[in-house]
Design a protein around this motif. Structure first.
Motif, PDB file in Angstrom:
ATOM      1  N   SER A  66       0.844  -1.187   0.000  1.00 15.78           N
ATOM      2  CA  SER A  66       0.000   0.000   0.000  1.00 15.78           C
ATOM      3  C   SER A  66       0.886   1.246   0.000  1.00 15.78           C
ATOM      4  O   SER A  66       2.038   1.163  -0.464  1.00 15.78           O
ATOM      5  N   VAL A  67       0.410   2.322   0.523  1.00 16.77           N
ATOM      6  CA  VAL A  67       1.135   3.588   0.373  1.00 16.77           C
ATOM      7  C   VAL A  67       1.410   4.254   1.725  1.00 16.77           C
ATOM      8  O   VAL A  67       1.391   5.472   1.844  1.00 16.77           O
ATOM      9  N   SER A  68       1.679   3.411   2.738  1.00 11.99           N
ATOM     10  CA  SER A  68       1.864   3.953   4.085  1.00 11.99           C
ATOM     11  C   SER A  68       3.332   4.055   4.485  1.00 11.99           C
ATOM     12  O   SER A  68       3.638   4.180   5.676  1.00 11.99           O
ATOM     13  N   GLY A  69       4.237   3.962   3.503  1.00 16.52           N
ATOM     14  CA  GLY A  69       5.652   4.066   3.826  1.00 16.52           C
ATOM     15  C   GLY A  69       6.150   2.806   4.494  1.00 16.52           C
ATOM     16  O   GLY A  69       5.463   1.785   4.510  1.00 16.52           O
ATOM     17  N   PRO A  70       7.344   2.869   5.076  1.00 16.49           N
ATOM     18  CA  PRO A  70       7.977   1.638   5.545  1.00 16.49           C
ATOM     19  C   PRO A  70       7.568   1.177   6.947  1.00 16.49           C
ATOM     20  O   PRO A  70       7.932   0.087   7.371  1.00 16.49           O
ATOM     21  N   SER A  71       6.822   1.998   7.702  1.00 18.29           N
ATOM     22  CA  SER A  71       6.638   1.662   9.116  1.00 18.29           C
ATOM     23  C   SER A  71       5.229   1.980   9.599  1.00 18.29           C
ATOM     24  O   SER A  71       4.264   1.767   8.878  1.00 18.29           O
ATOM     25  N   SER A  72       5.116   2.509  10.820  1.00 19.65           N
ATOM     26  CA  SER A  72       3.795   2.687  11.438  1.00 19.65           C
ATOM     27  C   SER A  72       3.277   4.113  11.360  1.00 19.65           C
ATOM     28  O   SER A  72       2.143   4.379  11.724  1.00 19.65           O
ATOM     29  N   TRP A  73       4.086   5.050  10.855  1.00 21.44           N
ATOM     30  CA  TRP A  73       3.716   6.459  10.957  1.00 21.44           C
ATOM     31  C   TRP A  73       3.143   7.033   9.668  1.00 21.44           C
ATOM     32  O   TRP A  73       2.771   8.199   9.615  1.00 21.44           O
ATOM     33  N   GLY A  74       3.053   6.227   8.620  1.00 20.97           N
ATOM     34  CA  GLY A  74       2.654   6.793   7.317  1.00 20.97           C
ATOM     35  C   GLY A  74       1.231   6.485   6.916  1.00 20.97           C
ATOM     36  O   GLY A  74       0.851   6.695   5.767  1.00 20.97           O
ATOM     37  N   TYR A  75       0.419   5.993   7.868  1.00 27.64           N
ATOM     38  CA  TYR A  75      -0.928   5.550   7.511  1.00 27.64           C
ATOM     39  C   TYR A  75      -1.912   6.714   7.494  1.00 27.64           C
ATOM     40  O   TYR A  75      -2.148   7.361   8.517  1.00 27.64           O
TER      41      TYR A  75
END
Ligand code: FAD
Length: 467
Positions: free
Chosen positions: A424-433
């Motif tokens: 998806s498009v949330s980047g590599p970790s937990s902060w891009g959602y």
């Protein structure tokens, strides 16, 4: 002679939002489609969700005077992921989210409309979350199954994809399907869409790709075992952003029900066990889970008031919490502190400072912007919450047609993926959602993959998917 008992043009594995939408899109294109689902009923992660999906530039937004478009949505996605996401997938979702949603509304009478309580927040610079007012994701997935039945799409429940049979070049010839009694059935297919959700329920995979989630309770679907990702990788697929996931800081304990984000957006606070605030509650809906788990005992309390409760009472999750009398109620911060075991002076101080910031007499201690909202005032409510892992956001690398790619960027010949199975498009970790990107990826890539797979199976080239 064929190795398979029978062959279908499009085979879809998984019958959550992504698989259901893909199947509807393939059926609409006039191509035969079969859906297989490991569970015995519709559900998946979609069935546990709040049923909210992002779309930019919809008629419903326009009717509410919201100016939005794909370019703005794309910019929001890239900004939230700090530029660390695949711009091709981001652009594909930004451009196609509204057409996919409008098609479901127009062609299949899906009742999505703009959720006005979910104001522009958490990285969405426009109100763009659409839902079915008063209904949850379970209602949505059941409705999608009803529409598949109307469209004559066969869904085989209790049927798990366990193997993909392919040529040496990765061309899928068919699949092996396992039934609950262990019997294996082999079905040929001209194209295969992997829509099996993510890998949140697979402890070996979460330990490998997102080990920090061990601190979180898993509150996703048990079927999210990463089957699509494992099987796709065996075929030579590339994986992307495997460490990406949505955590959630507001899973009520012990009820196990999500406090809907509008409770915070309408003015709610989160405090720790002592009664102290520790984060700007409007900064990061998913990343907030980590500051929460670092608090004493890893728990928090969502503090709101009767007015906020009333404004959000129609949201199914809050309605259930109200029905269960889950919240503690009190007329003063001191009395509330006594009920939740917090330090009365700390809780009073936290509420008073927030109220001061809301009134504009002092800056918010955590930097929260109170424009358009007010902090809680008496009578107060408090819900005990813990941190949870809801779903993963990394997966099979796909392109603008939801075609699965190899590490060198070339396409596997006839394999598609979407939803939790795809990157998806949330980047590599937990902060891009960005809120609702889970279902946005499922619905939009479902629509795209269904049309593209149907076109490929029918020997046509899909021209109309914009990228
Ligand atoms: C509590 C909660 C709330 C959420 N709220 C939201 C929200 O409001 N908005 C949002 O955007 N996102 C939300 N999400 C995330 C969202 O639910 C998911 O991102 C989305 O549902 C993924 O859709 P999907 O079709 O890819 O997966 P799913 O809905 O999980 O469907 C996959 C299906 O595949 C089946 N399956 C798995 N393996 C196999 C196999 N080998 N063979 C056959 N079938 C298989 C599963 O049983 C499942 O039914 C939430 C998640 C949770 C847990």
């Amino acid at each position: 002679m064929s190795d398979f008992d029978w062959t279908v043009p499009v085979l879809v594995a998984g019958a959550g939002a992504c698989g259901s939408v893909a199947a509807l899109a393939a059926a609409d294109a006039g191509v035969g489609v079969l859906v297989v689902e490991r569970d015995d009923r519709p559900g998946g992660s979609t069935g546990m969700s709040q049923g909210l999906v992002c779309a930019a530039g919809t008629r419903s937004q326009a009717a509410h005077g919201v100016a939005d478009d794909a370019a703005t949505f794309f910019d929001d996605i890239m900004a939230k992921a700090r530029g660390k996401t695949d711009p091709v997938i981001a652009r594909t979702l930004a451009i196609n989210s509204a057409p996919a949603l409008e098609w479901l509304i127009d062609r299949h009478a899906l009742p999505w409309e703009l959720e006005t309580r979910f104001r522009a927040s958490y990285g969405n610079t426009r109100p763009r979350l659409h839902g079915w007012p008063g209904h949850s994701g379970l209602d949505m997935v059941q409705l999608l199954h009803a529409r598949m039945a109307d469209a004559g799409v066969d869904v085989l429940f209790d049927t798990r994809l366990v193997e993909i049979v392919a040529d040496a070049d990765g061309r899928v010839r068919g699949v092996a399907l396992e039934r609950p009694d262990g019997a294996i059935e082999r079905v040929g297919c001209e194209t295969l869409i992997l829509a099996c959700g993510g890998y949140g329920a697979n402890r070996a995979m979460t330990d490998r790709y997102a080990p920090e989630t061990r601190a979180l309770r898993y509150n996703g679907h048990e079927g999210s075992e990463g089957d699509a990702i494992t099987l796709g990788e065996k075929l030579g697929a590339a994986l992307g952003d495997m460490g990406s996931y949505q955590g959630y800081a507001m899973l009520t304990d012990p009820q196990g029900i999500s406090v809907p984000p509008p409770v915070l957006l309408e003015g709610g606070l989160i405090v720790n066990a002592h009664g102290a605030r520790f984060t700007d509650e409007t900064a990061d809906i998913a990343g907030m889970v980590h500051p929460l788990t670092e608090q004493p005992d890893g728990i928090g309390w969502v503090i709101y008031d009767a007015a906020i409760e009333q404004r959000c009472a129609a949201i199914p999750e809050l309605a259930t919490l109200i029905e269960l009398h889950a919240a503690k109620s009190a007329d003063t911060p001191e009395a509330l502190a006594a009920l939740i075991g917090a330090d009365p002076s700390m809780l009073t101080d936290a509420i008073k400072r927030a109220q001061g910031a809301g009134a504009g007499s002092a800056p918010d201690p955590l930097g929260r912007d109170w424009t358009g909202t007010q902090p809680p005032s008496a009578p107060f409510r408090a819900l005990r919450v813990i941190g949870a892992l809801y779903h993963t956001q990394g997966g099979l690398q796909v392109d603008a047609e939801a075609r699965v790619l190899r590490p060198d960027g070339s396409r596997l010949p006839n394999l598609f993926a979407g939803g939790g199975s795809a990157r998806s498009v949330s980047g590599p970790s937990s902060w891009g959602y960005l809120p609702a990107m889970g279902l946005t990826t499922a619905v939009t890539l479902g629509w795209i993959s269904g049309r593209a797979a149907a076109a490929l199976a029918a020997g046509r080239t899909e021209q109309s998917v914009e990228s």
